[in-house]
Scaffold this motif. Sequence first.
Motif, short mmCIF file in Angstrom:
data_model
loop_
_atom_site.label_atom_id
_atom_site.label_comp_id
_atom_site.label_asym_id
_atom_site.label_seq_id
_atom_site.Cartn_x
_atom_site.Cartn_y
_atom_site.Cartn_z
N GLN A 1 0.78 0.17 8.74
CA GLN A 1 2.09 -0.20 9.28
C GLN A 1 1.98 -1.03 10.55
O GLN A 1 2.44 -0.62 11.62
CB GLN A 1 2.93 1.06 9.55
N PRO A 2 1.38 -2.24 10.45
CA PRO A 2 1.27 -3.06 11.67
C PRO A 2 2.61 -3.57 12.19
O PRO A 2 2.78 -3.70 13.40
CB PRO A 2 0.36 -4.22 11.24
N LEU A 3 3.55 -3.84 11.28
CA LEU A 3 4.83 -4.44 11.71
C LEU A 3 5.99 -3.47 11.45
O LEU A 3 5.80 -2.39 10.89
CB LEU A 3 5.07 -5.76 10.95
N ALA A 4 7.17 -3.89 11.84
CA ALA A 4 8.34 -3.03 11.70
C ALA A 4 8.57 -2.62 10.24
O ALA A 4 8.21 -3.34 9.31
CB ALA A 4 9.57 -3.76 12.23
N GLU A 5 9.22 -1.48 10.06
CA GLU A 5 9.33 -0.94 8.71
C GLU A 5 10.14 -1.82 7.78
O GLU A 5 9.92 -1.82 6.57
CB GLU A 5 9.92 0.49 8.76
N ASP A 6 11.09 -2.59 8.31
CA ASP A 6 11.91 -3.43 7.42
C ASP A 6 11.36 -4.84 7.27
O ASP A 6 12.00 -5.70 6.70
CB ASP A 6 13.36 -3.46 7.92
N ASP A 7 10.16 -5.08 7.78
CA ASP A 7 9.59 -6.44 7.75
C ASP A 7 8.55 -6.61 6.64
O ASP A 7 7.37 -6.84 6.90
CB ASP A 7 8.98 -6.76 9.12
N LEU A 8 9.02 -6.51 5.40
CA LEU A 8 8.08 -6.69 4.28
C LEU A 8 7.58 -8.12 4.20
O LEU A 8 6.40 -8.36 3.91
CB LEU A 8 8.76 -6.30 2.96
N MET A 9 8.45 -9.08 4.48
CA MET A 9 8.03 -10.49 4.47
C MET A 9 6.93 -10.72 5.50
O MET A 9 5.95 -11.43 5.25
CB MET A 9 9.23 -11.41 4.78
N GLY A 10 7.12 -10.16 6.67
CA GLY A 10 6.12 -10.29 7.73
C GLY A 10 4.78 -9.71 7.32
O GLY A 10 3.73 -10.31 7.56
#
Length: 368
Positions: free
Chosen positions: A213-222
């Motif tokens: 989980q490197p990025l925010a939970e809602d950032d699947l594109m990221g």
Amino acid sequence: MVIERIELVRTQLPLVEPFVTSYGIETNRPVLYVHVIGAEEEGWGECAALSHSLYTSEDVDSCAHAIENLLIPLLSPTTTAQEFITLTSSLQGHYMAKAAVEAALLDYQLRLQGVSFAAFLGATQTRVPSGVAVGLQPNAESLIKTVGRFLKDGYQRVKLKIEPGNDIEPVQIVRSEFGSKLLLQVDTNGSYTLEDAPHLSQLDEFDLLLIEQPLAEDDLMGHAELAKRIHTPICLDESIVSVATAEIALDMGACSVINIKPGRVGGFLEAKKIHDLCLSRSIPVWCGGMFETGLGRAANLALAALPGFTLPSDLSASRRYFETDITTPFELIDGFLEVPQGHGFGRTPLPEVLAGLAPQVTSLTIPM
Ligand code: MG
């Protein structure tokens, strides 16, 4: 399988040491059990929620409220765990609250049937390789001492919590101190942004099993974009709340590993679906921990004994977190934890231990 009564049982258990992550410090394990009682059997389900809504939007108080006011009113005395899922399918969110009720129903019905949870799920292992999560440490000395102690205990894999400003160095220290063969991974709890990709790529040289989980939970594109820019495999935790989100994340290339936590995805039946999806695509999974007491740990161990759980799970011995567990404690034996084979989850709260914690017990009304 007529249910006569349901109780909510609340107390808390002190942790042997504070657990520090990028989202805060936990010093206690708040305990919220759903206790289903029938004429011949009982069932217990543990809620995974923590004291604050920092890991996800749920906390132990919001879960207790949802269980009492939203979920139990949907039950009848004969509702099964599978029927409960159908009854609550239109109710958005409340994953950990749903999972706690589902767990109690599962434990109850499997005890009545005389079946272990491991057998019910189709577990293929009788013991599970145990990994350990290491919270953020104040300095290098403490980090080396803590990791060294866990390796001496026999843990097979180490997960370091990291955060911006406290990331590359601890990994470098652990690698140089404990060598290249150590199974090592990191968890950021969503504390970076895609702009940090060049920085996170510095982790590539340390041959980590994964970055969680490197990025925010809602950032699947990221995450999908980050996966193209770093070599360390990306594992998702907070982002995956259902088999549907797991499928989308995999289709997008947002992750190549999934951490399955039953509480986070609404229960064990959904967790099993995510496992089955990943197994069909040769995507490795492992079982994350929420420093559950022995009750939740017992259930998680049965899940982690499924064939797709090919990476060591964050299921540690009871004493990693508690001086005295509420159930018969789990012991680390040669780096493994035994999967309970008794009926249901194979563990129940020990009455004398629970009584010593002065629990608050609330009787809930089941609609007739
Ligand atoms: Mg995590």
